[in-house]
Design an enzyme around this catalytic site. Structure first.
Site, PDB file in Angstrom:
ATOM      1  CE1 TYR A 118      -3.719   2.403   0.608  1.00  0.00           C
ATOM      2  CE2 TYR A 118      -2.490   3.143   2.534  1.00  0.00           C
ATOM      3  CZ  TYR A 118      -3.519   3.325   1.626  1.00  0.00           C
ATOM      4  OH  TYR A 118      -4.352   4.399   1.747  1.00  0.00           O
ATOM      5  CB  THR A 156       1.412   4.666   4.079  1.00  0.00           C
ATOM      6  OG1 THR A 156       0.588   3.547   4.436  1.00  0.00           O
ATOM      7  CG2 THR A 156       0.545   5.829   3.654  1.00  0.00           C
ATOM      8  CE  LYS A 157       0.405  -0.419   5.640  1.00  0.00           C
ATOM      9  NZ  LYS A 157      -0.644  -1.389   5.434  1.00  0.00           N
ATOM     10  N   GLY A 158       6.339  -0.005   3.737  1.00  0.00           N
ATOM     11  CA  GLY A 158       7.803  -0.028   3.577  1.00  0.00           C
ATOM     12  C   GLY A 158       8.276   0.084   2.142  1.00  0.00           C
TER      13      GLY A 158
END
Ligand SMILES: *Cc1c(COP(=O)(O)O)cnc(C)c1O
Length: 399
Positions: free
Chosen positions: A202, A204-206
């Site tokens: 997604y 905003t993920k790593g």
């Protein structure tokens, strides 16, 4: 308000880092004419599997889809239950509800807000019945089939402890690793511990593919099942035959990743170590700068491995800080610093309350966290100035 510490523009708590290399790789896919699942997805899967050290990686269009496919692969039914953490995103529990199965929630530890082996055992002892062969819920008689640990913020759960209990009660382990890339637990990467591990890409993920997810598993038969079910239940062996012939072997889903997403993923994967280093550096700076602030409880490093530092979650001891969490969030917002909350406990949401009648008194640590936690901005693309603005704003409020 101290105007000296006020930024001109709003700093969100997370933003993706998209390099020119990534844009070029995506552009090449767009020019190639092959925009859905194809060679880039295959490449991304192989490189991701290699990166974490798993024999199988299955790319999907979200971690939610991945969690759903993992539960489908273990044959979850309406007569089953799954134990998971009360502090997670609704994706973890909603997929259990897709099967009309029951999510059984554990409280979390007071420090890292994780599902621990002790809490798993307590949940089994107090809410389930073990007859030496089957583990069933006391209240509904549903068979507990799996446990879903959540590596909240990127701090890893005690996987050996959880494995021991899972083995005893024949529970399948499906890790929600949406926050845990790249993370290491006792010298093994997250992605190689549970029976299934599900990552999120997604925004905003790593690492990100816009939307996307990946399942890793050592179970070849399940991997095959998930590959079929992510694309309409189409038998790939038949699909790969020349000509028009294919076979649908089950009513599958439309969960495939596109080559456009995978192209972004391939480059993000290459850049993931640098992203992680930068996030780790920011978290270290925060820890140093905030360590003497009254009432601010800082996140702990992962002594059992490598924290992914997906999130920098702090807790406010509101008495010592002389400020409530909500006013802290408001004051930061006035200074143009974005925050987020990870997470509103599952049992607080109207749907889960109404459907499963959770009793919040059973989750004292989760409730305490809900009153006090906040996630500060942490992402690889933060500049030195962004970092300083966060530090100055927090110090201005609590110093
Ligand atoms: C983001 C997230 C998910 C869902 O990921 P998607 O790729 O958006 O489906 C699941 N669990 C947790 C803990 C998350 O933070």
């Amino acid at each position: 308000m101290n105007m000296l510490t006020t930024r001109k523009t709003f700093l969100p708590f997370a933003l993706p880092s998209i390099s020119e290399d990534a844009i070029e790789e995506v552009a090449q896919v767009l020019r190639s004419g092959w925009v859905t699942s194809g060679p880039k997805v295959k490449q991304f899967e192989m490189e991701f599997a290699d990166f974490v050290g798993s024999p199988n990686a299955i790319a999907v269009n979200s971690a939610t889809a991945g969690l759903h496919l993992a539960l489908e692969a273990i044959g979850l039914t309406e007569n089953d239950a799954v134990i998971t953490s009360s502090i997670t995103f609704t994706a973890t529990t909603e997929v259990v509800c897709y099967f009309h199965a029951e999510p059984v929630l554990t409280d979390v530890d007071p420090i890292n807000n994780l599902l621990t082996p002790e809490l798993l055992q307590t949940t089994i002892d107090t809410r389930c019945v073990w007859d030496g062969k089957n583990l069933k819920t006391k209240s509904t008689g549903k068979q507990v089939k799996a446990v879903m640990p959540v590596h909240l913020a990127g701090h890893t759960c005690d996987m050996e402890g959880i494995q021991k209990i899972a083995k005893k009660y024949k529970l399948i382990i499906i890790e929600d690793a949406a926050h845990a890339f790249p993370a290491v637990h006792k010298n093994k990467m997250i992605g190689t511990w549970g029976d299934y591990t599900v990552f999120s890409f997604y925004a905003t993920k790593g690492i990100t593919t816009g939307e996307g997810g990946m399942i890793t598993t050592a179970n070849a038969a399940s991997a095959d099942r998930m590959r079929k079910m992510r694309l309409h239940g189409i038998n790939r062996d038949a699909f790969n035959r020349p000509g028009w012939y294919y076979e649908v072997v089950d009513a599958g889903y439309k969960y495939n990743m596109t080559d456009i997403q995978a192209a972004l993923g391939v480059v993000q994967l290459k850049e993931s170590h640098a992203f992680w280093e930068r996030r780790t550096e920011i978290a270290k700076h925060y820890n140093e700068e905030f360590k003497n602030l009254k009432g601010l409880i800082l996140p702990k490093d992962d002594v059992n491995g490598q924290h992914s530092w997906h999130l920098y979650r702090v807790e406010l001891d509101t008495k010592l800080a002389k400020m409530g969490r909500d006013s802290f969030v408001e004051e930061l917002k006035d200074r143009n610093i974005g925050t987020s909350l990870h997470f509103i406990p599952i049992f607080e949401h109207p749907y889960y309350k109404k459907t499963f009648g959770f009793n919040r008194a059973e989750y004292p640590n989760a409730c305490k966290m809900y009153d006090r936690a906040v996630s500060l901005p942490l992402f690889a693309g933060m500049t030195k100035t962004d970092e300083k603005d966060v530090i100055d704003a927090v110090k201005d409020l609590l110093g």
